[in-house]
Design a protein around this motif. Structure first.
Motif, PDB file in Angstrom:
ATOM      1  N   PRO A  47      83.211  45.077   3.050  1.00 49.40           N
ATOM      2  CA  PRO A  47      82.290  44.730   1.957  1.00 49.40           C
ATOM      3  C   PRO A  47      80.971  45.487   2.071  1.00 49.40           C
ATOM      4  N   LYS A  48      80.736  46.403   1.160  1.00 46.72           N
ATOM      5  CA  LYS A  48      79.458  47.119   1.146  1.00 46.72           C
ATOM      6  C   LYS A  48      78.398  46.265   0.446  1.00 46.72           C
ATOM      7  N   ALA A  49      77.152  46.594   0.717  1.00 47.35           N
ATOM      8  CA  ALA A  49      76.028  45.803   0.199  1.00 47.35           C
ATOM      9  C   ALA A  49      76.205  45.480  -1.280  1.00 47.35           C
ATOM     10  N   GLY A  50      76.081  44.196  -1.612  1.00 46.24           N
ATOM     11  CA  GLY A  50      76.183  43.758  -2.994  1.00 46.24           C
ATOM     12  C   GLY A  50      77.587  43.435  -3.453  1.00 46.24           C
ATOM     13  N   GLU A  51      78.592  43.780  -2.633  1.00 46.01           N
ATOM     14  CA  GLU A  51      79.988  43.544  -3.001  1.00 46.01           C
ATOM     15  C   GLU A  51      80.474  42.191  -2.471  1.00 46.01           C
ATOM     16  N   PRO A  52      81.638  41.712  -2.949  1.00 45.54           N
ATOM     17  CA  PRO A  52      82.139  40.411  -2.493  1.00 45.54           C
ATOM     18  C   PRO A  52      82.492  40.401  -1.006  1.00 45.54           C
ATOM     19  N   ASN A  53      82.172  39.297  -0.349  1.00 42.51           N
ATOM     20  CA  ASN A  53      82.599  39.055   1.025  1.00 42.51           C
ATOM     21  C   ASN A  53      83.857  38.198   1.028  1.00 42.51           C
ATOM     22  N   SER A  54      84.433  38.028   2.207  1.00 43.40           N
ATOM     23  CA  SER A  54      85.532  37.076   2.349  1.00 43.40           C
ATOM     24  C   SER A  54      85.044  35.682   1.971  1.00 43.40           C
ATOM     25  N   LYS A  55      85.913  34.934   1.312  1.00 40.03           N
ATOM     26  CA  LYS A  55      85.645  33.514   1.094  1.00 40.03           C
ATOM     27  C   LYS A  55      86.087  32.778   2.353  1.00 40.03           C
ATOM     28  N   VAL A  56      85.173  32.028   2.947  1.00 43.11           N
ATOM     29  CA  VAL A  56      85.491  31.362   4.207  1.00 43.11           C
ATOM     30  C   VAL A  56      85.661  29.870   3.993  1.00 43.11           C
ATOM     31  N   SER A  57      86.571  29.295   4.746  1.00 42.56           N
ATOM     32  CA  SER A  57      86.789  27.849   4.742  1.00 42.56           C
ATOM     33  C   SER A  57      86.987  27.385   6.172  1.00 42.56           C
ATOM     34  N   LEU A  58      86.724  26.116   6.417  1.00 39.31           N
ATOM     35  CA  LEU A  58      86.744  25.565   7.770  1.00 39.31           C
ATOM     36  C   LEU A  58      87.778  24.448   7.859  1.00 39.31           C
ATOM     37  N   HIS A  59      88.576  24.471   8.935  1.00 34.80           N
ATOM     38  CA  HIS A  59      89.706  23.552   9.065  1.00 34.80           C
ATOM     39  C   HIS A  59      89.805  23.027  10.496  1.00 34.80           C
ATOM     40  N   VAL A  60      90.379  21.819  10.615  1.00 36.44           N
ATOM     41  CA  VAL A  60      90.669  21.243  11.929  1.00 36.44           C
ATOM     42  C   VAL A  60      92.136  20.851  11.963  1.00 36.44           C
ATOM     43  N   HIS A  61      92.870  21.426  12.923  1.00 38.19           N
ATOM     44  CA  HIS A  61      94.287  21.085  13.084  1.00 38.19           C
ATOM     45  C   HIS A  61      94.428  20.107  14.239  1.00 38.19           C
ATOM     46  N   ASN A  62      95.105  18.989  13.957  1.00 38.39           N
ATOM     47  CA  ASN A  62      95.373  17.960  14.970  1.00 38.39           C
ATOM     48  C   ASN A  62      96.774  18.185  15.534  1.00 38.39           C
ATOM     49  N   LEU A  63      96.858  18.497  16.838  1.00 40.62           N
ATOM     50  CA  LEU A  63      98.154  18.800  17.449  1.00 40.62           C
ATOM     51  C   LEU A  63      99.008  17.551  17.630  1.00 40.62           C
ATOM     52  N   ILE A  64      98.379  16.395  17.705  1.00 37.92           N
ATOM     53  CA  ILE A  64      99.129  15.154  17.884  1.00 37.92           C
ATOM     54  C   ILE A  64      99.844  14.771  16.593  1.00 37.92           C
ATOM     55  N   SER A  65      99.122  14.854  15.474  1.00 37.10           N
ATOM     56  CA  SER A  65      99.703  14.460  14.189  1.00 37.10           C
ATOM     57  C   SER A  65     100.290  15.624  13.406  1.00 37.10           C
ATOM     58  N   SER A  66     100.065  16.839  13.911  1.00 37.44           N
ATOM     59  CA  SER A  66     100.519  18.062  13.217  1.00 37.44           C
ATOM     60  C   SER A  66      99.966  18.154  11.796  1.00 37.44           C
ATOM     61  N   THR A  67      98.717  17.727  11.637  1.00 36.65           N
ATOM     62  CA  THR A  67      98.068  17.783  10.324  1.00 36.65           C
ATOM     63  C   THR A  67      96.827  18.668  10.393  1.00 36.65           C
ATOM     64  N   THR A  68      96.479  19.250   9.255  1.00 40.49           N
ATOM     65  CA  THR A  68      95.289  20.092   9.160  1.00 40.49           C
ATOM     66  C   THR A  68      94.337  19.502   8.133  1.00 40.49           C
ATOM     67  N   THR A  69      93.093  19.304   8.541  1.00 40.38           N
ATOM     68  CA  THR A  69      92.056  18.770   7.662  1.00 40.38           C
ATOM     69  C   THR A  69      91.164  19.901   7.189  1.00 40.38           C
ATOM     70  N   ASN A  70      90.916  19.948   5.896  1.00 39.42           N
ATOM     71  CA  ASN A  70      89.987  20.928   5.338  1.00 39.42           C
ATOM     72  C   ASN A  70      88.603  20.291   5.262  1.00 39.42           C
ATOM     73  N   ILE A  71      87.607  20.931   5.829  1.00 43.16           N
ATOM     74  CA  ILE A  71      86.243  20.402   5.814  1.00 43.16           C
ATOM     75  C   ILE A  71      85.558  20.846   4.518  1.00 43.16           C
ATOM     76  N   ASN A  72      85.064  19.888   3.770  1.00 44.42           N
ATOM     77  CA  ASN A  72      84.396  20.200   2.508  1.00 44.42           C
ATOM     78  C   ASN A  72      83.025  20.811   2.769  1.00 44.42           C
ATOM     79  N   LEU A  73      82.806  22.005   2.254  1.00 46.22           N
ATOM     80  CA  LEU A  73      81.537  22.701   2.414  1.00 46.22           C
ATOM     81  C   LEU A  73      80.914  22.916   1.039  1.00 46.22           C
TER      82      LEU A  73
END
Length: 724
Positions: free
Chosen positions: A242-268
């Motif tokens: 991404p050069k100056a002024g251009e779009p960047n990656s859209k980032v999202s944050l997640h937590v995966h629970n190995l016990i329940s095998s579920t992934t939670t999306n954190i609302n930002l």
């Protein structure tokens, strides 16, 4: 006759000694590694606080080893593992212990991707039974032990995997990874380069959860580079940039629970344009992360509760220019935390409670904290590095967390850096200055006293004595109302009644430092060689450089290349007025940001500089990446004049001196596009210049004879332009 023989013998001895002390540095000496200093590689303090490990290479057996040493006696206790005893690998290049130090990840066949990232083959070595097992048959990234040492998480093909070391089972926790589209748990190019981290996943303290950042690169424009190689047809390396002024990656944050095998999306919310840091607190259900707006002048430290799925603001930092992202956030046992900030005008240490309420400012003064080492809860002391003893020096200090009882733990003036034992009873101090090669000593962490020497590079110091070496003279020069740090090298046979050509070196980028009281880099030997050949070499850190407070550093905001260039031109004029400097023979050079600067200095300072060399230069900030450029310049859409007024491309008509332009075609950082566009502008302005292109070489322009060839070219250019 007997006395004549004795006199001749004495004369022969004296001549031999003088000749030995007058050897001339050559480029082959420099780039063959003749002046390489000994170091301590991959130093790790063992959990017991009494021992440390080092990665060593045994030339006799051609094996790599992890050797354990005793802090107090400095004696080798044992070799923990040697590649000579491992049938599955010939060598390993890095290692990581599990928390209990019963297992070690060994890295081999590591192949770089970009500046910090690599893929490789990784194995788990069991210290107790001396077995070795591959983590994966594939080339993977960033294998990381869980805190309890029973699992390893890693990335492969843009997805995350977890291997259970007890059962041998591997599970895949993401499946949407795709090249140049979706990346899970590994940073994209611009995060790696500018936020300086690769692993974008973290284990919770209970080893049951993994937090990770997902990068959606879909809308990021692609950049391609031809790779010429040796085949009949070239190939292309295509990646998202991404050069100056251009779009960047859209980032999202997640937590995966190995016990329940579920992934939670954190609302930002919309403030989370960047997620530059991710870190679990000591509470296994509390994740901290930092979010930053696109302008990078508004940073939030957030806390996410995995039980209630709620977020809380711990801290909010704002600045008129930008907020620096660091690795200094440290959660203490009570989940209060340490933080560093420039909010009082200098970088200092602060202590906040577990809800983000300020407890106290730990350090204060008109100087910057330059490194945070850690906290000893037993002694309630914080350990840090700062420039309290002058901005070109570094010293190690400790201070009570309440801001009292400060102690200076390093005694030698120069550059000191510390690596502390796990219990903060000892530290290994790395010291050097302009006249002392790097020394490693064992020090007492209570009072800083030296217990023993570890590495002193005495052989290198002795070797240097045989060469003609000029003293690096440190001073300040008053330019545009500021006392700027400077060093100067004069020829060893300097005669104040003569005039010498002046060659200036600089980098000048925001927050950088080139004038430091530390031992030689490779370039320093080159400057010594130029001094041998009758040049005065000078380095000046102008406005915008670091470690003199936030105001000095951030004055260049929104107009990179204005004040920094004014300072270099003014310094050259002032130095040129000295009776022993030939004002008609002044040159300047730089690499990367320094190349941007040297180009501008030659063009704008056409009445001052006779020549310039620019290696891998940015020639327009419109061509450089979003995170770095927009931090200092905002976007081109918001600040078009800031981008264009100081672009070398827009000043080519002023060129009068000699100009050498150098670039590597495989530079993924500062693209060769920068040089090509400047070349075209110079041609259309009918300006003559010299240039060199190095095929398939990256931003560092190295490999085989490349560096030797480059420095021979630059040296010859300097001699032809400025020589007598």
């Amino acid at each position: 006759m007997r006395y004549l023989k004795f006199s001749v013998c004495v004369l022969f001895i004296l001549t031999s000694v003088l000749n030995a002390q007058n050897k001339q540095i050559t480029l082959k000496d420099i780039w063959s590694g003749s002046f390489r200093a000994e170091s301590m590689d991959v130093l790790h303090s063992m959990a017991n606080g009494k021992q440390y490990s080092v990665l060593n290479f045994d030339r006799a057996t051609m094996a790599t080893t992890i050797d354990i040493y005793d802090y107090k006696t400095q004696q080798k206790v044992k070799t923990l593992v040697s590649s000579a005893n491992l049938s599955s690998m010939q060598y390993f290049s890095n290692y990581t212990f599990s928390a209990d130090e019963k297992k070690i990840i060994l890295a081999t066949n590591e192949t770089p991707i970009y500046r910090h990232s690599a893929v490789g083959n990784y194995f788990v070595y069991n210290v107790e039974d001396e077995t070795l097992e591959p983590i994966s048959k594939e080339l993977i990234q960033e294998p990381t032990f869980s805190p309890n040492g029973t699992k390893i998480a890693y990335a492969f093909n843009n997805n995350l995997f977890v291997k259970d070391l007890n059962t041998g089972e591997t599970i895949q926790i993401t499946s949407d990874g795709k090249k140049n589209s979706i990346i899970n748990g590994i940073t994209d190019w611009v995060y790696e380069e500018e936020f300086a981290f690769v692993r974008a996943f973290e284990w919770s303290a209970d080893s049951q959860k993994i937090a990770f950042i997902k990068f959606d690169e879909t809308n990021v424009p692609e950049f391609s580079m031809d790779v010429y190689g040796e085949a009949l047809y070239q190939t292309q390396h295509v990646f998202k940039y991404p050069k100056a002024g251009e779009p960047n990656s859209k980032v999202s944050l997640h937590v995966h629970n190995l016990i329940s095998s579920t992934t939670t999306n954190i609302n930002l919310d919309e403030k989370a344009y960047y997620i530059p840091r991710l870190q679990w607190t000591n509470n296994a259900n509390m994740l901290s992360f930092q979010i930053l707006n696109r302008k990078q002048n508004n940073l939030y430290v957030m806390r996410f509760n995995t039980e209630t799925n709620t977020t809380h603001v711990l801290l909010n930092e704002t600045d008129k220019a930008y907020v620096d992202v660091t690795d200094n956030l440290t959660f203490l046992d009570d989940n209060s935390f340490i933080w560093t900030s420039e909010k009082d005008g200098y970088n200092h240490i602060y202590h906040y409670d577990n809800n983000g309420k300020l407890i106290n400012q730990v350090t204060k003064g008109n100087w910057d904290v330059t490194n945070y080492y850690g906290y000893n809860p037993k002694a309630k002391r914080i350990f840090y590095q700062s420039v309290e003893n002058g901005s070109i020096n570094r010293d190690v200090y400790s201070i009570k967390i309440n801001g009292r009882d400060k102690k200076r733990l390093s005694n030698n003036e120069g550059t000191n850096n510390a690596s502390f034992s796990a219990d903060f009873s000892y530290f290994i101090n790395t010291f050097s200055n302009a006249t002392t090669p790097t020394q490693y000593t064992l020090n007492n962490a209570v009072n800083g006293s030296v217990i023993s020497k570890i590495v002193d590079n005495a052989a290198l110091a002795k070797k240097i004595e045989n060469y003609t070496i000029s003293k690096k003279e440190f001073s300040t020069i008053n330019i545009n109302g500021n006392d700027l740090n400077m060093w100067m090298l004069k020829p060893a046979n300097f005669d104040a009644s003569k005039q010498y050509p002046l060659f200036m070196t600089q980098y000048s980028g925001p927050g950088s430092q080139s004038v430091s009281n530390s031992w030689n880099s490779y370039n320093d030997y080159w400057y010594q060689m130029l001094a041998q050949q009758g040049f005065i070499v000078v380095c000046v850190d102008g406005r915008g450089t670091g470690f003199k407070g936030a105001v000095f550093k951030k004055v260049t905001q929104n107009q990179l290349g204005k004040y920094e260039v004014e300072d270099q031109i003014a310094a050259a004029k002032k130095l040129g007025a000295l009776p022993y400097i030939n004002a008609d023979k002044i040159g300047i050079w730089g690499w990367s940001y320094g190349g941007f600067m040297s180009s501008n200095c030659l063009f704008k300072g056409y009445d001052t500089f006779k020549m310039a060399i620019a290696v891998a230069p940015v020639t327009s900030w419109r061509f450089y990446d979003t995170v770095y450029t927009e931090r200092y310049m905002a976007t081109p859409q918001e600040n078009p004049s800031g981008y264009d007024d100081n672009s070398p491309i827009n000043h080519v008509d002023k060129l009068q001196g000699d100009f050498l332009l150098v670039h590597g075609t495989a530079d993924d950082n500062v693209h060769v596009q920068n040089t090509m566009r400047l070349v075209e502008a110079l041609v259309q302005a009918n300006k003559q210049f010299d240039w060199a292109i190095y095929p398939d070489k990256n931003h560092g322009i190295y490999g085989g004879n490349t560096r030797l060839h480059l420095y021979e070219k630059m040296t010859n250019f300097i001699l032809n332009s400025l020589g007598n």
